[in-house]
Design a protein around this motif. Structure first.
Motif, PDB file in Angstrom:
ATOM      1  N   ILE A   1      -2.674   5.442   6.039  1.00 48.97           N
ATOM      2  CA  ILE A   1      -2.321   4.382   5.103  1.00 48.97           C
ATOM      3  C   ILE A   1      -3.460   4.144   4.124  1.00 48.97           C
ATOM      4  N   ARG A   2      -3.086   3.586   3.005  1.00 44.60           N
ATOM      5  CA  ARG A   2      -4.054   3.164   1.984  1.00 44.60           C
ATOM      6  C   ARG A   2      -3.579   1.784   1.545  1.00 44.60           C
ATOM      7  N   VAL A   3      -4.313   0.744   1.970  1.00 47.14           N
ATOM      8  CA  VAL A   3      -3.907  -0.641   1.708  1.00 47.14           C
ATOM      9  C   VAL A   3      -4.183  -0.987   0.247  1.00 47.14           C
ATOM     10  N   ALA A   4      -3.173  -1.561  -0.420  1.00 49.39           N
ATOM     11  CA  ALA A   4      -3.304  -1.957  -1.827  1.00 49.39           C
ATOM     12  C   ALA A   4      -4.445  -2.953  -1.986  1.00 49.39           C
ATOM     13  N   ASP A   5      -5.212  -2.821  -3.040  1.00 48.61           N
ATOM     14  CA  ASP A   5      -6.313  -3.724  -3.399  1.00 48.61           C
ATOM     15  C   ASP A   5      -7.465  -3.742  -2.385  1.00 48.61           C
ATOM     16  N   GLU A   6      -7.442  -2.833  -1.388  1.00 46.89           N
ATOM     17  CA  GLU A   6      -8.527  -2.769  -0.403  1.00 46.89           C
ATOM     18  C   GLU A   6      -9.104  -1.366  -0.287  1.00 46.89           C
ATOM     19  N   ASP A   7      -8.224  -0.375  -0.153  1.00 45.57           N
ATOM     20  CA  ASP A   7      -8.662   0.999   0.106  1.00 45.57           C
ATOM     21  C   ASP A   7      -8.579   1.866  -1.145  1.00 45.57           C
TER      22      ASP A   7
ATOM     23  N   GLY B   1       0.822  -1.207   0.000  1.00 40.35           N
ATOM     24  CA  GLY B   1       0.000   0.000   0.000  1.00 40.35           C
ATOM     25  C   GLY B   1       0.852   1.250   0.000  1.00 40.35           C
ATOM     26  N   ASP B   2       0.233   2.340   0.424  1.00 38.69           N
ATOM     27  CA  ASP B   2       0.895   3.646   0.452  1.00 38.69           C
ATOM     28  C   ASP B   2       0.751   4.250   1.835  1.00 38.69           C
ATOM     29  N   ILE B   3       1.674   5.172   2.161  1.00 35.22           N
ATOM     30  CA  ILE B   3       1.597   5.898   3.420  1.00 35.22           C
ATOM     31  C   ILE B   3       1.734   7.382   3.146  1.00 35.22           C
ATOM     32  N   ARG B   4       1.015   8.170   3.932  1.00 34.07           N
ATOM     33  CA  ARG B   4       1.116   9.631   3.916  1.00 34.07           C
ATOM     34  C   ARG B   4       1.564  10.030   5.318  1.00 34.07           C
ATOM     35  N   VAL B   5       2.635  10.810   5.392  1.00 32.17           N
ATOM     36  CA  VAL B   5       3.176  11.273   6.670  1.00 32.17           C
ATOM     37  C   VAL B   5       3.121  12.801   6.669  1.00 32.17           C
TER      38      VAL B   5
ATOM     39  N   TRP C   1      -7.653   7.332   1.882  1.00 34.89           N
ATOM     40  CA  TRP C   1      -6.723   7.237   2.997  1.00 34.89           C
ATOM     41  C   TRP C   1      -7.485   6.879   4.272  1.00 34.89           C
ATOM     42  N   ALA C   2      -6.908   6.011   5.108  1.00 28.65           N
ATOM     43  CA  ALA C   2      -7.477   5.651   6.405  1.00 28.65           C
ATOM     44  C   ALA C   2      -7.390   6.864   7.337  1.00 28.65           C
ATOM     45  N   PRO C   3      -8.181   6.867   8.423  1.00 31.48           N
ATOM     46  CA  PRO C   3      -8.087   7.967   9.398  1.00 31.48           C
ATOM     47  C   PRO C   3      -6.654   8.113   9.918  1.00 31.48           C
ATOM     48  N   ALA C   4      -6.272   9.342  10.212  1.00 28.48           N
ATOM     49  CA  ALA C   4      -4.910   9.636  10.662  1.00 28.48           C
ATOM     50  C   ALA C   4      -4.645   9.102  12.063  1.00 28.48           C
ATOM     51  N   VAL C   5      -3.412   8.647  12.277  1.00 31.81           N
ATOM     52  CA  VAL C   5      -2.912   8.270  13.596  1.00 31.81           C
ATOM     53  C   VAL C   5      -1.879   9.323  13.972  1.00 31.81           C
ATOM     54  N   THR C   6      -2.020   9.934  15.154  1.00 32.99           N
ATOM     55  CA  THR C   6      -1.117  10.998  15.586  1.00 32.99           C
ATOM     56  C   THR C   6      -0.019  10.446  16.483  1.00 32.99           C
ATOM     57  N   PHE C   7       1.216  10.815  16.169  1.00 29.78           N
ATOM     58  CA  PHE C   7       2.401  10.419  16.939  1.00 29.78           C
ATOM     59  C   PHE C   7       3.029  11.659  17.566  1.00 29.78           C
ATOM     60  N   HIS C   8       3.611  11.462  18.757  1.00 30.30           N
ATOM     61  CA  HIS C   8       4.372  12.515  19.434  1.00 30.30           C
ATOM     62  C   HIS C   8       5.809  12.037  19.553  1.00 30.30           C
ATOM     63  N   ARG C   9       6.739  12.998  19.537  1.00 22.23           N
ATOM     64  CA  ARG C   9       8.155  12.633  19.607  1.00 22.23           C
ATOM     65  C   ARG C   9       8.399  11.839  20.888  1.00 22.23           C
TER      66      ARG C   9
END
Length: 159
Positions: free
Chosen positions: A139-145, A121-125, A148-156
């Motif tokens: 993320i966007r899963v190949a052959d499924e999506d 699939g693909d990822i957007r950061v 783009w899936a809902p965003a997941v937030t990361f902290h340092r």
């Protein structure tokens, strides 16, 4: 499939000037520059933590490209070479194709590393700089999506 025989040492191609595999040194022998840093840290590069897990964003030691990696329970990892698609300012956005890299293997750098691995699939950061910098991944899963899936937030992650 493995791109290196089990138990064999990394090839010279995978070694930085220090003699360590470049993935361990975080820098390239060519001295490729990392992305610009934000006031609070290293820019998009670093170790990031969310409620769902952790990821690492770093300049690839061989190409200097920005990479995304996320460890999997199996010891394998998700990997992507990221391309910047939106510039400086409030938010930087990167996108890339995601593959699974087997434990102990290097990412695919081209035909000399065997067959190109299948994309999962693909990822957007998206990186928002500042005192409480964040990274959001989608993320966007190949052959499924198709979207783009809902965003997941990361902290340092603290050092």
């Amino acid at each position: 499939g493995s791109r290196r025989a089990a138990g064999s040492a990394p090839t010279r191609r995978s070694m930085a000037a220090s003699g360590k595999p470049e993935a361990e040194t975080g820098q390239s022998a060519s001295g490729a520059a990392a992305p610009a840093a934000d006031a609070g840290g290293e820019g998009v590069c670093g170790h990031w933590k969310s409620e769902k897990g952790e990821c690492r964003i770093f300049p690839d030691g061989m190409t200097g490209k920005v990479c995304y990696e996320e460890p999997l329970p199996s010891g394998d990892r998700l990997h992507s070479f990221l391309e910047k698609v939106q510039g400086e300012g409030e938010t930087e956005r990167y996108e890339g194709e995601v593959t699974i890299v087997e434990e102990g293997d290097l990412p695919w750098y081209g035909p000399s590393f065997g067959d190109k691995p299948e994309s999962i699939g693909d990822i957007r950061v998206s990186f928002a700089p500042g005192p409480s910098a964040t990274v959001e991944t989608q993320i966007r899963v190949a052959d499924e999506d198709t979207d783009w899936a809902p965003a997941v937030t990361f902290h340092r992650r603290p050092a």
